[in-house]
Design a protein around this motif. Structure first.
Motif, PDB file in Angstrom:
ATOM      1  N   ALA A  36       0.837  -1.211  -0.013  1.00  0.00           N
ATOM      2  CA  ALA A  36       0.153   0.158   0.135  1.00  0.00           C
ATOM      3  C   ALA A  36       0.856   1.143   0.007  1.00  0.00           C
ATOM      4  O   ALA A  36       0.425   2.235  -0.528  1.00  0.00           O
ATOM      5  N   ALA A  37       1.910   1.240   0.767  1.00  0.00           N
ATOM      6  CA  ALA A  37       2.788   2.435   0.742  1.00  0.00           C
ATOM      7  C   ALA A  37       3.307   2.715  -0.605  1.00  0.00           C
ATOM      8  O   ALA A  37       3.296   4.076  -0.703  1.00  0.00           O
ATOM      9  N   ALA A  38       3.725   1.980  -1.436  1.00  0.00           N
ATOM     10  CA  ALA A  38       4.219   2.351  -2.663  1.00  0.00           C
ATOM     11  C   ALA A  38       3.276   2.777  -3.588  1.00  0.00           C
ATOM     12  O   ALA A  38       3.403   3.495  -4.469  1.00  0.00           O
ATOM     13  N   ARG A  39       2.202   2.532  -3.488  1.00  0.00           N
ATOM     14  CA  ARG A  39       0.883   2.718  -4.272  1.00  0.00           C
ATOM     15  C   ARG A  39       0.093   3.929  -3.760  1.00  0.00           C
ATOM     16  O   ARG A  39      -0.769   4.496  -4.328  1.00  0.00           O
ATOM     17  N   ALA A  40       0.585   4.591  -2.647  1.00  0.00           N
ATOM     18  CA  ALA A  40      -0.246   5.723  -1.947  1.00  0.00           C
ATOM     19  C   ALA A  40      -0.094   7.192  -3.033  1.00  0.00           C
ATOM     20  O   ALA A  40       0.956   7.261  -3.875  1.00  0.00           O
ATOM     21  N   PRO A  41      -0.982   7.496  -3.206  1.00  0.00           N
ATOM     22  CA  PRO A  41      -0.890   8.710  -4.404  1.00  0.00           C
ATOM     23  C   PRO A  41      -0.069   9.764  -3.642  1.00  0.00           C
ATOM     24  O   PRO A  41       0.346  10.225  -2.512  1.00  0.00           O
ATOM     25  N   ILE A  42       0.367  10.495  -4.637  1.00  0.00           N
ATOM     26  CA  ILE A  42       1.147  11.825  -4.317  1.00  0.00           C
ATOM     27  C   ILE A  42       0.228  12.927  -4.040  1.00  0.00           C
ATOM     28  O   ILE A  42      -0.592  13.374  -5.019  1.00  0.00           O
ATOM     29  N   THR A  43       0.255  13.822  -3.153  1.00  0.00           N
ATOM     30  CA  THR A  43      -0.266  15.018  -2.871  1.00  0.00           C
ATOM     31  C   THR A  43       0.588  16.244  -2.943  1.00  0.00           C
ATOM     32  O   THR A  43       1.570  16.211  -2.467  1.00  0.00           O
ATOM     33  N   PRO A  44      -0.018  17.470  -2.596  1.00  0.00           N
ATOM     34  CA  PRO A  44       0.989  18.585  -2.641  1.00  0.00           C
ATOM     35  C   PRO A  44       1.490  18.536  -1.278  1.00  0.00           C
ATOM     36  O   PRO A  44       2.654  19.070  -1.046  1.00  0.00           O
ATOM     37  N   GLU A  45       0.831  17.988  -0.306  1.00  0.00           N
ATOM     38  CA  GLU A  45       1.183  17.677   1.156  1.00  0.00           C
ATOM     39  C   GLU A  45       2.663  16.902   0.997  1.00  0.00           C
ATOM     40  O   GLU A  45       3.547  17.139   2.053  1.00  0.00           O
ATOM     41  N   ASN A  46       2.463  15.890   0.306  1.00  0.00           N
ATOM     42  CA  ASN A  46       3.611  14.924   0.418  1.00  0.00           C
ATOM     43  C   ASN A  46       4.572  14.901  -0.460  1.00  0.00           C
ATOM     44  O   ASN A  46       5.618  14.002  -0.602  1.00  0.00           O
ATOM     45  N   LEU A  47       4.331  15.967  -1.729  1.00  0.00           N
ATOM     46  CA  LEU A  47       5.340  15.769  -2.642  1.00  0.00           C
ATOM     47  C   LEU A  47       6.710  15.900  -2.349  1.00  0.00           C
ATOM     48  O   LEU A  47       7.700  15.239  -3.021  1.00  0.00           O
ATOM     49  N   ALA A  48       6.861  17.051  -1.441  1.00  0.00           N
ATOM     50  CA  ALA A  48       8.473  16.891  -1.205  1.00  0.00           C
ATOM     51  C   ALA A  48       9.052  15.871  -0.598  1.00  0.00           C
ATOM     52  O   ALA A  48      10.335  15.732  -0.945  1.00  0.00           O
ATOM     53  N   GLU A  49       8.274  15.087   0.219  1.00  0.00           N
ATOM     54  CA  GLU A  49       8.981  13.880   0.710  1.00  0.00           C
ATOM     55  C   GLU A  49       8.985  12.926  -0.266  1.00  0.00           C
ATOM     56  O   GLU A  49       9.828  11.909  -0.028  1.00  0.00           O
ATOM     57  N   ARG A  50       8.082  12.682  -1.080  1.00  0.00           N
ATOM     58  CA  ARG A  50       8.162  11.800  -2.071  1.00  0.00           C
ATOM     59  C   ARG A  50       9.386  12.016  -3.075  1.00  0.00           C
ATOM     60  O   ARG A  50      10.024  11.121  -3.411  1.00  0.00           O
ATOM     61  N   GLN A  51       9.608  13.249  -3.448  1.00  0.00           N
ATOM     62  CA  GLN A  51      10.952  13.594  -4.344  1.00  0.00           C
ATOM     63  C   GLN A  51      11.905  13.262  -3.450  1.00  0.00           C
ATOM     64  O   GLN A  51      13.132  12.809  -4.178  1.00  0.00           O
ATOM     65  N   ARG A  52      12.165  13.538  -2.317  1.00  0.00           N
ATOM     66  CA  ARG A  52      13.212  13.321  -1.518  1.00  0.00           C
ATOM     67  C   ARG A  52      13.529  11.917  -1.396  1.00  0.00           C
ATOM     68  O   ARG A  52      14.922  11.110  -1.562  1.00  0.00           O
ATOM     69  N   LEU A  53      12.575  11.045  -1.283  1.00  0.00           N
ATOM     70  CA  LEU A  53      12.833   9.594  -1.086  1.00  0.00           C
ATOM     71  C   LEU A  53      13.038   8.918  -2.355  1.00  0.00           C
ATOM     72  O   LEU A  53      13.778   7.836  -2.551  1.00  0.00           O
ATOM     73  N   ASP A  54      12.235   9.421  -3.585  1.00  0.00           N
ATOM     74  CA  ASP A  54      12.719   9.102  -5.144  1.00  0.00           C
ATOM     75  C   ASP A  54      14.174   9.356  -5.278  1.00  0.00           C
ATOM     76  O   ASP A  54      14.573   8.443  -5.788  1.00  0.00           O
ATOM     77  N   ALA A  55      14.611  10.512  -4.996  1.00  0.00           N
ATOM     78  CA  ALA A  55      16.138  10.747  -5.120  1.00  0.00           C
ATOM     79  C   ALA A  55      17.135   9.763  -4.402  1.00  0.00           C
ATOM     80  O   ALA A  55      18.126   9.738  -4.811  1.00  0.00           O
ATOM     81  N   THR A  56      16.489   9.502  -3.291  1.00  0.00           N
ATOM     82  CA  THR A  56      17.372   8.279  -2.374  1.00  0.00           C
ATOM     83  C   THR A  56      17.440   7.096  -2.812  1.00  0.00           C
ATOM     84  O   THR A  56      18.481   6.576  -2.709  1.00  0.00           O
ATOM     85  N   VAL A  57      16.275   6.608  -3.224  1.00  0.00           N
ATOM     86  CA  VAL A  57      16.233   5.189  -3.616  1.00  0.00           C
ATOM     87  C   VAL A  57      16.450   5.038  -4.972  1.00  0.00           C
ATOM     88  O   VAL A  57      16.672   3.482  -5.367  1.00  0.00           O
ATOM     89  N   ARG A  58      16.155   5.636  -5.995  1.00  0.00           N
ATOM     90  CA  ARG A  58      16.285   5.554  -7.558  1.00  0.00           C
ATOM     91  C   ARG A  58      17.599   5.067  -7.794  1.00  0.00           C
ATOM     92  O   ARG A  58      18.343   5.913  -7.574  1.00  0.00           O
ATOM     93  N   PRO A  59      18.012   3.996  -8.541  1.00  0.00           N
ATOM     94  CA  PRO A  59      19.248   3.867  -8.946  1.00  0.00           C
ATOM     95  C   PRO A  59      19.817   4.893  -9.808  1.00  0.00           C
ATOM     96  O   PRO A  59      19.058   5.693 -10.563  1.00  0.00           O
ATOM     97  N   ARG A  60      21.112   5.307  -9.767  1.00  0.00           N
ATOM     98  CA  ARG A  60      21.746   6.498 -10.487  1.00  0.00           C
ATOM     99  C   ARG A  60      23.170   5.938 -11.038  1.00  0.00           C
ATOM    100  O   ARG A  60      24.121   6.434 -10.191  1.00  0.00           O
ATOM    101  N   PRO A  61      22.949   5.161 -11.980  1.00  0.00           N
ATOM    102  CA  PRO A  61      24.531   4.648 -12.061  1.00  0.00           C
ATOM    103  C   PRO A  61      25.126   5.490 -13.009  1.00  0.00           C
ATOM    104  O   PRO A  61      24.977   6.360 -13.585  1.00  0.00           O
TER     105      PRO A  61
END
Length: 348
Positions: A36-61
């Motif tokens: 459920a957590a991975a499928r939770a919608p992005i909202t204006p309120e959680n956007l900054a945190e979702r961006q931070r998390l994406d930049a942390t976990v997304r592979p960047r070879p």
């Protein structure tokens, strides 16, 4: 000025619109496994945190990683932005040892205009298309919203395309054999690039590969209501992303088609298009409508609607039968568009 519509169920939407098409069984299992957590919608309120998390976990070879033990030549380039805009970073790669100018796949990453990067998409693009088809690939590090709003992302992509075409000789590519491509937000940007290139007399791609493209800021299609709360990228996340990109211009009557290609009144004179989308995803109806509009304008479009597929299905479950079918169809189209009469690509 019209404002973006609130992504909540409306009383005038037929009840049938709230019954989602069935998922492909194999894909349904993969989607459930995300949690459920991975499928939770992005909202204006959680956007900054979702961006931070994406930049942390997304592979960047790194460039070394992308070289894959010498199978690819990789380099990062900083090229001038358009009309004095900020420089644009391009990540270029090509199979090692291939002589002669190669066709170019100019690739724009997904992430709803708010996430993603130019590096993480490349291993798969290189493995699935560059190596078997003998293509060069350029991936664009366009700026993300809301830090950079329209038109900054699409202008960065256009500047990179123009630079690549102008320096085709040094890059070892054939400027007459360019396909603009992308998934989700990248698909929308690729469609916008095709419109910009036509209208500005810029580099003329021979094709546009639009995978689950993000085309319409209005968020009012039947499928956007039907898949609300079901598709991993639903209309709540989609509205958040469009507002991040456009601000108060989201939903405006006079919005430019270079911001949202579904707004285009004239789709004539465009390169051959390939569009695919899932039957169970938010973008289904806007992708189908875009293909239909190209046909009505006398253009060429190949459309695939994958039954029971959600947004990003082939990323979540790349080994699923439907994901393999989608890859095969995309690859066949790329091969055809790059090997038409008068074009000697050397593609396998």
């Amino acid at each position: 000025m019209d404002r973006a519509r609130t992504p909540t169920p409306r009383s005038d939407v037929p009840m049938a619109a709230r019954t989602a098409p069935p998922l492909d069984p194999e894909l349904g299992l993969a989607l459930a496994a995300l949690g459920a957590a991975a499928r939770a919608p992005i909202t204006p309120e959680n956007l900054a945190e979702r961006q931070r998390l994406d930049a942390t976990v997304r592979p960047r070879p790194t460039a070394g990683d992308l070289g894959a033990d010498g199978r690819f030549e990789v380099r990062e380039l900083r090229v001038p932005g358009r009309s004095g805009g900020p420089d644009v970073t391009l990540v270029g790669a090509r199979p090692t040892g291939l002589a002669g100018p190669l066709p170019l796949l100019y690739y724009l990453h997904g992430g709803g205009m708010i996430m993603g990067n130019a590096w993480s998409v490349l291993p798969r693009v290189l493995r699935e298309w560059a190596l078997p088809l003998g293509l060069a690939v350029v991936s664009v590090a366009y700026p993300l919203a809301p830090r950079s709003r329209y038109p900054a992302p699409v202008e960065a992509c256009y500047a990179g395309l123009g630079w690549a075409a102008e320096h085709a000789g040094a890059l070892g590519i054939d400027a007459g054999r360019i396909v603009v491509a992308g998934k989700s937000a990248g698909g929308g940007l690729a469609a916008a690039l095709a419109l910009l290139a036509r209208d500005r007399g810029g580099p003329a791609p021979v094709g546009q590969l639009l995978l689950s493209p993000m085309l319409d800021d209005r968020g009012d299609t039947f499928s956007s209501h039907q898949l609300a709360g079901v598709d991993p990228w639903d209309r709540t996340s989609n509205c958040t992303a469009w507002q991040a990109l456009l601000g108060d211009r989201a939903g405006a009557v006079d919005l430019s088609p270079y911001a949202a290609p579904a707004r285009a009144a004239d789709l004539s004179g465009l390169p051959a298009a390939y569009l695919d989308v899932g039957s169970a995803e938010t973008f289904r109806d806007e992708a189908v409508a875009y293909a239909r509009a190209i046909w009505r304008a006398g253009g060429e479009a190949e459309l695939h609607v994958w039954p029971g597929a959600f947004h990003g299905f082939d990323t979540v479950a790349p080994r699923a039968a439907l994901s393999r079918d989608a890859l095969d169809a995309r690859t066949r189209w790329l091969r055809r568009v790059l090997t038409r009469p008068g074009s000697d690509t050397g593609a396998a």
